[in-house]
Write an enzyme that holds these catalytic residues in place. Structure first.
Site, mmCIF file in Angstrom:
data_model
loop_
_atom_site.group_PDB
_atom_site.id
_atom_site.type_symbol
_atom_site.label_atom_id
_atom_site.label_comp_id
_atom_site.label_asym_id
_atom_site.label_seq_id
_atom_site.Cartn_x
_atom_site.Cartn_y
_atom_site.Cartn_z
ATOM 1 N N ASP A 110 0.857 -1.188 0.000
ATOM 2 C CA ASP A 110 0.000 0.000 0.000
ATOM 3 C C ASP A 110 0.894 1.238 0.000
ATOM 4 O O ASP A 110 1.427 1.635 1.035
ATOM 5 C CB ASP A 110 -0.912 -0.007 1.233
ATOM 6 C CG ASP A 110 -1.908 1.140 1.191
ATOM 7 O OD1 ASP A 110 -2.995 0.967 0.615
ATOM 8 O OD2 ASP A 110 -1.577 2.224 1.708
ATOM 9 N N GLU A 112 2.140 5.125 -0.224
ATOM 10 C CA GLU A 112 1.676 6.484 0.053
ATOM 11 C C GLU A 112 2.439 7.376 -0.918
ATOM 12 O O GLU A 112 3.598 7.098 -1.259
ATOM 13 C CB GLU A 112 1.943 6.906 1.495
ATOM 14 C CG GLU A 112 1.188 6.102 2.539
ATOM 15 C CD GLU A 112 -0.329 6.070 2.362
ATOM 16 O OE1 GLU A 112 -0.906 7.095 1.966
ATOM 17 O OE2 GLU A 112 -0.931 5.008 2.604
ATOM 18 N N ALA A 113 1.754 8.420 -1.373
ATOM 19 C CA ALA A 113 2.345 9.264 -2.408
ATOM 20 C C ALA A 113 2.167 10.744 -2.068
ATOM 21 O O ALA A 113 1.303 11.094 -1.255
ATOM 22 C CB ALA A 113 1.684 8.954 -3.747
ATOM 23 N N ASP A 209 -2.674 1.375 -6.659
ATOM 24 C CA ASP A 209 -1.267 1.263 -6.247
ATOM 25 C C ASP A 209 -0.390 0.855 -7.417
ATOM 26 O O ASP A 209 0.694 1.407 -7.607
ATOM 27 C CB ASP A 209 -1.142 0.272 -5.094
ATOM 28 C CG ASP A 209 -1.715 0.854 -3.825
ATOM 29 O OD1 ASP A 209 -0.982 1.488 -3.071
ATOM 30 O OD2 ASP A 209 -2.941 0.721 -3.627
ATOM 31 N N HIS A 266 -3.850 5.658 6.488
ATOM 32 C CA HIS A 266 -3.001 6.363 5.520
ATOM 33 C C HIS A 266 -1.512 6.301 5.878
ATOM 34 O O HIS A 266 -0.708 7.018 5.284
ATOM 35 C CB HIS A 266 -3.432 7.827 5.323
ATOM 36 C CG HIS A 266 -4.848 7.944 4.862
ATOM 37 N ND1 HIS A 266 -5.273 7.462 3.644
ATOM 38 C CD2 HIS A 266 -5.939 8.454 5.485
ATOM 39 C CE1 HIS A 266 -6.564 7.683 3.528
ATOM 40 N NE2 HIS A 266 -7.000 8.271 4.628
ATOM 41 N N ASP A 271 -1.708 0.476 6.756
ATOM 42 C CA ASP A 271 -2.726 0.111 5.762
ATOM 43 C C ASP A 271 -2.432 -1.305 5.237
ATOM 44 O O ASP A 271 -3.323 -2.145 5.156
ATOM 45 C CB ASP A 271 -2.731 1.098 4.587
ATOM 46 C CG ASP A 271 -3.405 2.425 4.945
ATOM 47 O OD1 ASP A 271 -3.992 2.525 6.039
ATOM 48 O OD2 ASP A 271 -3.334 3.373 4.129
HETATM 49 P P1 AMP Z 1 -4.307 5.616 0.945
HETATM 50 O O1 AMP Z 1 -3.746 4.293 0.542
HETATM 51 O O2 AMP Z 1 -5.770 5.667 1.040
HETATM 52 O O3 AMP Z 1 -3.639 6.029 2.209
HETATM 53 O O4 AMP Z 1 -3.917 6.659 -0.183
HETATM 54 C C1 AMP Z 1 -2.768 6.524 -0.962
HETATM 55 C C2 AMP Z 1 -2.395 7.881 -1.492
HETATM 56 O O5 AMP Z 1 -3.516 8.429 -2.197
HETATM 57 C C3 AMP Z 1 -2.051 8.917 -0.446
HETATM 58 O O6 AMP Z 1 -0.710 8.821 -0.010
HETATM 59 C C4 AMP Z 1 -2.293 10.197 -1.219
HETATM 60 O O7 AMP Z 1 -1.230 10.474 -2.089
HETATM 61 C C5 AMP Z 1 -3.513 9.842 -2.068
HETATM 62 N N1 AMP Z 1 -4.757 10.268 -1.371
HETATM 63 C C6 AMP Z 1 -5.500 9.547 -0.527
HETATM 64 N N2 AMP Z 1 -6.552 10.256 -0.092
HETATM 65 C C7 AMP Z 1 -6.453 11.471 -0.678
HETATM 66 C C8 AMP Z 1 -7.239 12.689 -0.645
HETATM 67 N N3 AMP Z 1 -8.342 12.788 0.079
HETATM 68 N N4 AMP Z 1 -6.832 13.717 -1.393
HETATM 69 C C9 AMP Z 1 -5.717 13.648 -2.145
HETATM 70 N N5 AMP Z 1 -4.938 12.551 -2.214
HETATM 71 C C10 AMP Z 1 -5.293 11.481 -1.508
HETATM 72 MG MG MG Z 2 -2.463 3.911 2.320
#
Ligand code: AMP
Ligand code: MG
Length: 360
Positions: A110, A112-113, A209, A266, A271
């Site tokens: 998973d 993160e970006a 991903d 997050h 995650d």
């Molecule tokens: P997650 O796996 O849900 O933690 O999300 C992976 C990546 O998606 C995060 O590190 C963000 O780069 C992007 N992301 C997730 N939620 C948002 C949001 N509400 N707004 C903008 N980017 C998001």
């Molecule tokens: Mg994540």
């Protein structure tokens, strides 16, 4: 159906006679096996009917009696009980029981970006690379890989990104660039003989991903897309089709199973661990997790690092070029990206919806 017999009048040689008699034996054995399995399936269908009529309390009582997990919604309890009887009956009938895992290991990833609030066109770069290794036979987590990566296009994290992911500027400043981290991750995979002695598949929560973050990152870093990431298991898809329910996000899937998110949302590593908990539950409930999503990747462009192994002396030039790359050029490369994932349009819209929901 009557068993085919050899006509007495046929004048055939001994070898042919033996071959024919072996054929008859095989046919008989097959028919006997079918006769044995068939009533089992009839019985199972009747059992399933009974289970469908049971109340939650009755399901709980039965599962408790069988010393099975009683957590989860009614649909999950029904599926668990049905699978239990299916496994038991088929084992008794000496037919192949369901629930054997296709792969030896699952790697749950998973990313993160980098991101910006309310900007869906942001050039995401991977800043956290976690991988959790799940042994499908013991259904336990056996190892973890975890590193951060330094972003290049947007080296300064937005406040929103730090708030969302919990990753600070200092952490990414100290980190290595993505290609070096990917190399180490692949060495970690080799250390576990994944793809060498053991079969494995990647698991992610949703399609993004691999189809978005990794694809964009490999293009920005000018490295080939890893072969092992071209097909993967989208756990949302596997979950909804196995438990016959609507597509859900990570938290909803956990809640449905009667579980709670452990750690901080997050955070890529947390995650991943929570996705792994869902995968373990699916395996325990008899689901054979198989790859259900793929990405068509165009062959690497001639300039891509690793595309031409004979281009000695090119690496230094590449890295100098990389440093001088303007963000416009980077954006141009992004525009050239072709994402062709199964159901990609749906899933892409799903991502936008997902971000909208997250923001809300
Ligand atoms: P997650 O796996 O849900 O933690 O999300 C992976 C990546 O998606 C995060 O590190 C963000 O780069 C992007 N992301 C997730 N939620 C948002 C949001 N509400 N707004 C903008 N980017 C998001
Ligand atoms: Mg994540």
């Amino acid at each position: 159906m009557s068993t085919p017999e050899l006509p007495d009048c046929c004048d055939i040689g001994t070898e042919e006679k033996e071959a024919s008699s072996q054929k008859v034996h095989k046919l008989r054995a097959k028919r006997d096996q079918e006769d044995e399995v068939d009533p089992v399936y009839k019985k199972l269908s009747a059992i399933n009917g009974e289970i469908n009529r049971m109340t939650v309390k009755e399901l709980h009582d039965k599962l408790r009696e069988l010393k099975l997990d009683v957590r989860g919604t009614k649909d999950i309890l029904k599926k668990r009980l049905k699978m239990h009887f299916k496994q038991r009956k088929l084992m008794k009938a000496k037919a192949k029981p369901p629930g054997d895992s296709t792969y030896d290991y699952l790697i749950i990833i998973d990313f993160e970006a980098t991101c910006q609030e309310n900007n869906l066109n942001y050039t995401h770069e991977i800043i956290e690379f976690p991988a959790v290794l799940l042994d499908c036979h013991t259904r336990t987590l056996v190892d973890e890989f975890h590193e951060f990566c330094k972003p290049l296009v947007n080296p300064r994290l937005t406040e929103f990104c730090t708030f969302l992911t919990g990753i600070s500027q200092e952490v990414v400043d100290k980190a290595d660039e993505f290609p070096a981290v990917l190399d180490r991750m692949q060495s970690w995979m080799n250390g576990h003989y994944l793809g060498i002695d053991h079969t494995f598949a990647i698991v992610t929560d949703g399609p993004w991903d691999m189809s978005r973050f990794l694809q964009i990152q490999c293009n920005l870093s000018k490295i080939p897309f890893p072969y092992w990431a071209k097909k993967w298991i989208n756990i949302r898809k596997a979950y909804s089709s196995y438990y016959s329910c609507k597509r859900m996000n990570l938290e909803e899937m956990l809640t449905n199973l009667g579980l709670k998110f452990e750690g901080i949302q997050h955070c890529g590593l947390h995650d991943s661990r929570n996705i792994a908990r869902i995968a373990i539950q699916l395996l325990q409930d008899g689901c054979d997790l198989v790859k259900n999503e793929f990405l068509h990747v165009a062959p690497p462009s001639p300039g891509a690092r690793g595309a031409d192994k004979c281009a000695s002396g090119k690496t230094q030039r590449d890295s100098n070029e990389k440093k001088s790359k303007s963000s416009e050029e980077m954006e141009q490369r992004l525009k050239e990206l072709k994402l062709e994932s199964k159901n990609f349009v749906d899933e892409n819209e799903d991502l936008l919806e997902y971000h909208r929901l997250q923001s809300a």
